[in-house]
Design a protein around this motif. Structure first.
Motif, short mmCIF file in Angstrom:
data_model
loop_
_atom_site.label_atom_id
_atom_site.label_comp_id
_atom_site.label_asym_id
_atom_site.label_seq_id
_atom_site.Cartn_x
_atom_site.Cartn_y
_atom_site.Cartn_z
N ARG A 237 -7.56 53.34 -5.16
CA ARG A 237 -7.30 51.79 -4.75
C ARG A 237 -6.19 50.87 -5.40
O ARG A 237 -4.91 50.77 -5.34
N GLN B 98 -2.58 50.07 -5.07
CA GLN B 98 -2.10 48.64 -4.77
C GLN B 98 -0.22 48.70 -5.54
O GLN B 98 0.44 47.70 -5.65
N LYS C 275 -7.24 52.68 1.71
CA LYS C 275 -6.11 51.96 2.00
C LYS C 275 -6.96 50.01 2.57
O LYS C 275 -7.92 50.49 3.37
N GLU C 276 -6.45 49.39 2.52
CA GLU C 276 -6.78 47.98 2.86
C GLU C 276 -8.29 47.67 2.61
O GLU C 276 -8.89 46.93 3.82
N SER C 277 -9.14 48.49 1.16
CA SER C 277 -10.63 47.88 0.86
C SER C 277 -10.82 47.42 -0.28
O SER C 277 -11.09 47.28 -0.60
N SER D 274 -9.33 43.61 -2.80
CA SER D 274 -8.32 43.03 -2.57
C SER D 274 -8.37 42.39 -4.32
O SER D 274 -9.40 42.24 -4.79
N GLY E 83 -10.21 39.90 3.57
CA GLY E 83 -9.54 40.62 5.06
C GLY E 83 -10.16 40.81 6.32
O GLY E 83 -9.29 41.51 7.12
#
Length: 374
Positions: free
Chosen positions: A171, A175, A329-331, A333, A351
């Motif tokens: 991740r 990013q 993905k998108e997990s 921040s 999110g």
């Protein structure tokens, strides 16, 4: 065990008598406060256990703890708990504003340790106009993961087995790639003896166009670092450390202790639902010299997040990222103060539009009790 009960006019006086008569090895077994003939009395029961003659001593050596360390540490933790129990009645919550009082009580219900709560209480008294969030931000450091905040070329991603360090490393890489498509990223899998994690890391590295190498020993690690010398960022997936092992010793064995301190950063991946003793053990086991951060993972599996405050305030290691969900993905921040305090006070996973159920403070209530918009 020798057990004796002491009484006096104040807890400080009684503790001084315990130390004077029984010595520093005394264990506090209990305490109570009562009135006798209209006078307040403090009573503490203490015990002293003597080692039997011929008992084995602790191992020696540069990495061994001093003799009796485990017993001393256990007793000190008991004494500390008793001291905080004695201090609680002296905390005058009525000296706080209603918002501050509600926030402090909420944090304690969420698992924030007594030591942290007392520190926050003192900060609020010292600056009556400050909001709870302003004080908390000064206690829990945040340093969001990214090329600007973390310019080191080597990133060691560490953590206990099953904490999610392999997926966190992926991740992180995704990013960086999303922000700079031309970035050259490589992976060194030093946890290559575990089949499932090895296959996942290799599959996604090849699918994403990241260079992939394996390093099971010192020689293969040297070859991998040579092969990735031109990469802009190298993520090293380290193995989990069993009891008795440490990250420092593993780095020395792999030849990574000679890497320039400012060119390597360690990111410890932890879930927030471990108890205090387990977290303390992990922090010692994975202690890193030089730049370091904590990634709080598996947030969607937790029911409270007081551990995040305890670790941040106790270690001053910055939080770099918040990880959640099973997707790559998108997990994840990069950590920011608003994201962390929404998570603490509203149980809102980054999110996601709403809180995560349960007895969390509603959005408007969270802003009201902290005196500041998260």
């Amino acid at each position: 065990m020798q057990v004796k009960t002491f009484t006096g006019a104040s807890s400080q006086e009684v503790l001084a008598r315990v130390k004077a008569e029984m010595g520093p090895d005394a264990v506090i077994l209990g305490n109570r406060t009562y009135r006798k003939n209209g006078v307040v009395c403090h009573e503490i029961t203490a015990g002293l256990e003597r080692n039997a003659p011929g008992a084995p001593t602790a191992p020696s050596g540069p990495d061994a703890a001093p003799g009796g360390w485990s017993e001393w540490h256990r007793e000190w933790m008991q004494i500390k708990d008793q001291l905080f129990a004695l201090m609680k009645p002296a905390i005058q919550l009525e000296r706080l504003t209603p918002r501050q009082r509600i926030a402090l009580e909420y944090l304690q219900r969420e698992g924030v340790a007594d030591a942290v709560a007392v520190d926050l209480y003192k900060r609020l008294l010292a600056d009556p106009g400050a909001s709870v969030l302003e004080c908390l931000c000064g206690m829990v450091p945040v340093r969001p993961f990214g090329a600007a905040e973390w310019p080191q070329r080597l990133h060691l991603v560490t953590g206990p087995f099953g904490a999610g360090k392999t997926t966190t490393a992926l991740r992180f890489a995704l990013q960086l790639r999303a922000r700079d498509a031309g970035l050259r990223i490589a992976f060194v899998n030093a946890d290559c003896l575990r089949g499932n994690g090895r296959l996942v890391l290799r599959h996604w590295a090849e699918l994403s166009g990241f260079a992939y190498h394996e390093a099971a020993d010192r020689e293969s690690m040297a070859r991998a670092l040579t092969a990735t010398a031109q990469a802009d960022a190298v993520f090293i997936d380290t193995p989990g450390m069993a009891r008795g092992e440490t990250l420092a010793r593993w780095r020395a064995a792999m030849g990574l202790d000679t890497a320039a301190t400012d060119d390597a950063a360690c990111h410890l991946v932890l879930p927030p639902f471990c108890d205090a003793l387990q977290v303390e053990e992990f922090l010692g086991r994975y202690r890193a010299d030089g730049p370091a951060s904590i990634v709080w993972a598996k947030l969607d599996e937790a029911v409270s997040f007081g551990t995040i405050v305890n670790v941040g305030a106790g270690t001053q290691i910055p939080v770099s990222a918040l990880s959640y969900g099973a997707e790559l993905k998108e997990s994840l921040s990069p950590a920011t103060e608003p994201l962390i305090w929404r998570l603490i006070f509203k149980r809102q996973i980054p999110g996601r539009p709403g809180g995560e159920g349960g007895a969390s403070a509603p959005g408007s209530e969270s802003a009201r009790l902290t005196g500041r918009t998260a």
